[in-house]
Design a protein around this motif. Structure first.
Motif, PDB file in Angstrom:
ATOM      1  N   SER A  40      27.328 -28.470  71.792  1.00  0.00           N
ATOM      2  CA  SER A  40      27.597 -28.192  73.198  1.00  0.00           C
ATOM      3  C   SER A  40      27.091 -26.810  73.591  1.00  0.00           C
ATOM      4  N   ALA A  41      26.942 -26.617  74.904  1.00  0.00           N
ATOM      5  CA  ALA A  41      26.562 -25.315  75.468  1.00  0.00           C
ATOM      6  C   ALA A  41      27.389 -25.083  76.717  1.00  0.00           C
ATOM      7  N   ASP A  42      27.921 -23.883  76.867  1.00  0.00           N
ATOM      8  CA  ASP A  42      28.738 -23.536  78.022  1.00  0.00           C
ATOM      9  C   ASP A  42      28.418 -22.105  78.475  1.00  0.00           C
ATOM     10  N   PRO A  43      27.832 -21.941  79.661  1.00  0.00           N
ATOM     11  CA  PRO A  43      27.450 -22.964  80.623  1.00  0.00           C
ATOM     12  C   PRO A  43      26.257 -23.775  80.121  1.00  0.00           C
ATOM     13  N   SER A  44      26.078 -24.940  80.734  1.00  0.00           N
ATOM     14  CA  SER A  44      24.984 -25.819  80.314  1.00  0.00           C
ATOM     15  C   SER A  44      23.834 -25.835  81.316  1.00  0.00           C
ATOM     16  N   VAL A  45      23.953 -25.029  82.380  1.00  0.00           N
ATOM     17  CA  VAL A  45      22.936 -24.967  83.418  1.00  0.00           C
ATOM     18  C   VAL A  45      22.702 -23.518  83.802  1.00  0.00           C
ATOM     19  N   ALA A  46      21.447 -23.156  84.046  1.00  0.00           N
ATOM     20  CA  ALA A  46      21.120 -21.821  84.553  1.00  0.00           C
ATOM     21  C   ALA A  46      19.945 -21.925  85.516  1.00  0.00           C
ATOM     22  N   THR A 124      20.310 -31.964  71.229  1.00  0.00           N
ATOM     23  CA  THR A 124      19.300 -32.316  72.225  1.00  0.00           C
ATOM     24  C   THR A 124      19.877 -32.357  73.636  1.00  0.00           C
ATOM     25  N   GLU A 125      19.069 -31.894  74.581  1.00  0.00           N
ATOM     26  CA  GLU A 125      19.388 -31.947  76.017  1.00  0.00           C
ATOM     27  C   GLU A 125      20.728 -31.290  76.336  1.00  0.00           C
ATOM     28  N   LEU A 126      21.019 -30.175  75.698  1.00  0.00           N
ATOM     29  CA  LEU A 126      22.304 -29.494  75.923  1.00  0.00           C
ATOM     30  C   LEU A 126      22.258 -28.500  77.072  1.00  0.00           C
ATOM     31  N   PHE A 127      21.055 -28.100  77.502  1.00  0.00           N
ATOM     32  CA  PHE A 127      20.936 -27.039  78.505  1.00  0.00           C
ATOM     33  C   PHE A 127      19.875 -27.452  79.515  1.00  0.00           C
ATOM     34  N   THR A 128      20.059 -27.024  80.775  1.00  0.00           N
ATOM     35  CA  THR A 128      19.127 -27.381  81.840  1.00  0.00           C
ATOM     36  C   THR A 128      18.798 -26.163  82.682  1.00  0.00           C
ATOM     37  N   VAL A 129      17.531 -25.998  83.013  1.00  0.00           N
ATOM     38  CA  VAL A 129      17.090 -24.946  83.938  1.00  0.00           C
ATOM     39  C   VAL A 129      16.822 -25.601  85.285  1.00  0.00           C
ATOM     40  N   VAL A 130      17.388 -25.012  86.343  1.00  0.00           N
ATOM     41  CA  VAL A 130      17.236 -25.554  87.689  1.00  0.00           C
ATOM     42  C   VAL A 130      16.676 -24.486  88.614  1.00  0.00           C
ATOM     43  N   GLN A 131      16.266 -24.888  89.798  1.00  0.00           N
ATOM     44  CA  GLN A 131      15.770 -23.948  90.791  1.00  0.00           C
ATOM     45  C   GLN A 131      16.919 -23.109  91.339  1.00  0.00           C
ATOM     46  N   PRO A 132      16.631 -21.894  91.826  1.00  0.00           N
ATOM     47  CA  PRO A 132      17.679 -21.080  92.452  1.00  0.00           C
ATOM     48  C   PRO A 132      18.358 -21.836  93.586  1.00  0.00           C
ATOM     49  N   GLY A 133      19.688 -21.731  93.620  1.00  0.00           N
ATOM     50  CA  GLY A 133      20.457 -22.429  94.643  1.00  0.00           C
ATOM     51  C   GLY A 133      21.005 -23.769  94.205  1.00  0.00           C
ATOM     52  N   HIS A 134      20.609 -24.227  93.003  1.00  0.00           N
ATOM     53  CA  HIS A 134      21.076 -25.516  92.507  1.00  0.00           C
ATOM     54  C   HIS A 134      21.996 -25.388  91.296  1.00  0.00           C
ATOM     55  N   GLY A 135      22.302 -24.179  90.896  1.00  0.00           N
ATOM     56  CA  GLY A 135      23.031 -23.980  89.661  1.00  0.00           C
ATOM     57  C   GLY A 135      24.458 -24.487  89.654  1.00  0.00           C
ATOM     58  N   GLN A 136      25.088 -24.596  90.840  1.00  0.00           N
ATOM     59  CA  GLN A 136      26.481 -25.010  90.892  1.00  0.00           C
ATOM     60  C   GLN A 136      26.638 -26.485  91.224  1.00  0.00           C
ATOM     61  N   GLY A 137      25.526 -27.170  91.472  1.00  0.00           N
ATOM     62  CA  GLY A 137      25.624 -28.574  91.824  1.00  0.00           C
ATOM     63  C   GLY A 137      25.682 -29.472  90.611  1.00  0.00           C
ATOM     64  N   SER A 138      25.861 -30.758  90.866  1.00  0.00           N
ATOM     65  CA  SER A 138      25.923 -31.711  89.767  1.00  0.00           C
ATOM     66  C   SER A 138      24.535 -32.060  89.246  1.00  0.00           C
ATOM     67  N   GLY A 139      23.509 -31.849  90.065  1.00  0.00           N
ATOM     68  CA  GLY A 139      22.160 -32.233  89.670  1.00  0.00           C
ATOM     69  C   GLY A 139      21.933 -33.734  89.726  1.00  0.00           C
ATOM     70  N   LEU A 140      22.886 -34.488  90.325  1.00  0.00           N
ATOM     71  CA  LEU A 140      22.785 -35.937  90.425  1.00  0.00           C
ATOM     72  C   LEU A 140      22.720 -36.348  91.894  1.00  0.00           C
ATOM     73  N   LEU A 141      21.752 -37.167  92.225  1.00  0.00           N
ATOM     74  CA  LEU A 141      21.552 -37.622  93.584  1.00  0.00           C
ATOM     75  C   LEU A 141      21.996 -39.069  93.710  1.00  0.00           C
ATOM     76  N   ALA A 142      22.859 -39.334  94.679  1.00  0.00           N
ATOM     77  CA  ALA A 142      23.387 -40.682  94.854  1.00  0.00           C
ATOM     78  C   ALA A 142      22.265 -41.651  95.204  1.00  0.00           C
ATOM     79  N   SER A 143      22.378 -42.872  94.697  1.00  0.00           N
ATOM     80  CA  SER A 143      21.338 -43.861  94.933  1.00  0.00           C
ATOM     81  C   SER A 143      21.948 -45.253  95.043  1.00  0.00           C
ATOM     82  N   ALA A 144      21.050 -46.231  95.235  1.00  0.00           N
ATOM     83  CA  ALA A 144      21.445 -47.639  95.239  1.00  0.00           C
ATOM     84  C   ALA A 144      20.534 -48.393  94.286  1.00  0.00           C
TER      85      ALA A 144
END
Length: 379
Positions: A40-46, A124-144
């Protein structure tokens, strides 16, 4: 109280198919080498441009010689993450101080820990780099998710598209359908019997003691208590018999014990469907079949499910939808064998093992539509 075993993984349930990748069907976030585990990694997003960030790494087998490294998943590319130091906090805990460059790769990262003498472990896949302004979101977009072939080997339960309840405002059926904002991976996860997708959709507790005795009609009791949930139809009536394999033998090992169309608790995942210029995707479906079958490792916990994986032998095709830039169609190939998938039984003892059951033709075709609306606070 008797409760489900806490299993590490992902994907879709009671109407959610989970697609997973890798030779074993899905990459495990926990990889062990020589007794070293990185879990695990905490935090897992930066965000890009983050400096002097302390990341707590959990696992086991660490010692004072431990050194952590971050690599873009599946590579040896540090991807713009610099590890300034690794502090030993015990055999199960490290703290890595990192800098994330302004132009760091927007992707998932593996974390590798190396000890003196060369022993290593990787998560594997324990950490994610995101664009500025997205660090506190879920990173998941609702779909159908809409199945397009009413006679397909994998199809809907007759109730139409599976729409994430963030979009419908009706969490009663517990449907989750989403797109990874960074990776383009897609998941269909109507209620996951073994892995409740949210606090609003908990797993019902049906037992008041730890005896784990078999309960007649447990599957139906579970469905009755859950209420308005969605299931996915899988039609096993077109098997591909191997040499020396009889139809009777094969069908007796299928979930439910028959080669026909049945409704199942499932999870599904397809990778990189919304990645730029995506043309193909692997697909894996996991079936979580409710069944009381004795205690897990802990005698106070009951094994309430049996697990199968459906692994397609060829990648599925991905195509854009004319006039719908936020939609993709995923379909099995029309070439010979393009719709053949292996059914594998997952056996949980001390370690996860796999038993090949047989092969089936399971043609499917479904449409994914991305709303571009982020699901807050999930998972």
């Amino acid at each position: 109280m008797c409760r489900k075993h806490d299993v590490n993984w992902i994907l879709i349930s009671c109407g959610v198919l989970l697609l997973a990748l890798g030779g074993s069907g899905s990459p495990s976030p926990l990889a062990a080498q020589d007794g070293i585990q990185v879990a695990s990694a905490d935090p897992s997003v930066a965000e890009q441009g983050t400096v002097n960030l302390d990341v707590v790494i959990g696992g086991r087998g660490f010692d004072q010689s431990a050194h952590a490294q971050f690599f873009v998943t599946g590579s040896t590319n540090p991807g713009g993450i610099t590890v300034n130091s690794t502090a030993f906090r015990g055999p199960k805990k490290l703290v890595a101080n990192i800098d994330v460059s302004q132009d760091a790769v927007l992707d998932k990262f593996d974390i590798e820990v190396q000890l003196s003498g060369g022993r290593t472990g990787k998560g594997t896949e324990l950490f994610t780099v995101v664009q500025p302004g997205h660090g506190q979101g879920s990173g998941l977009l609702a779909s159908a998710t809409e199945f397009l072939d009413p006679a397909g080997g994998v199809r809907d339960d007759g109730l139409g598209p599976y729409v994430d309840y963030f979009l419908t405002g009706e969490p009663s059926d517990c449907t989750r359908s989403w797109v990874g904002e960074i990776t383009g991976n897609v998941w269909l996860r109507p209620y996951s019997a073994a892995f409740p997708p949210s606090p609003e959709c908990p797993l019902p507790e049906l037992f008041d003691d730890g005896t784990c005795e078999d309960v007649e009609d447990y599957r139906q009791r579970l469905i009755d208590q859950l209420g308005e949930i969605r299931l996915v139809v899988i039609d096993f009536n077109d098997p591909v018999l191997d040499v020396g394999q009889s139809m009777e033998e094969l069908c007796s090992q299928v979930p439910g014990g028959f080669c026909d169309a049945g409704q199942y608790f499932v999870r599904l995942r397809a990778d990189d469907v919304f990645a730029p210029d995506a043309q193909y995707t692997p697909l894996l479906i996991q079936i979580d079949e409710p069944k009381v079958n004795g205690p897990w490792h802990n005698p106070t916990e009951c094994a309430l499910f049996e697990f199968w994986e459906i692994r397609y032998e060829q990648t599925l095709q991905v195509s854009q939808v004319p006039g719908e830039p936020d939609s993709r169609v995923v379909s099995t190939s029309t070439v010979p064998g393009g719709d053949v998938a292996q059914l594998v039984k997952v056996i949980w003892k001390k370690n996860r093992k796999y038993e090949s059951i047989g092969r089936f033709r399971l043609p499917t075709r479904f449409k994914l539509t991305n709303s571009n609306q982020e699901i807050p606070g999930y998972p």
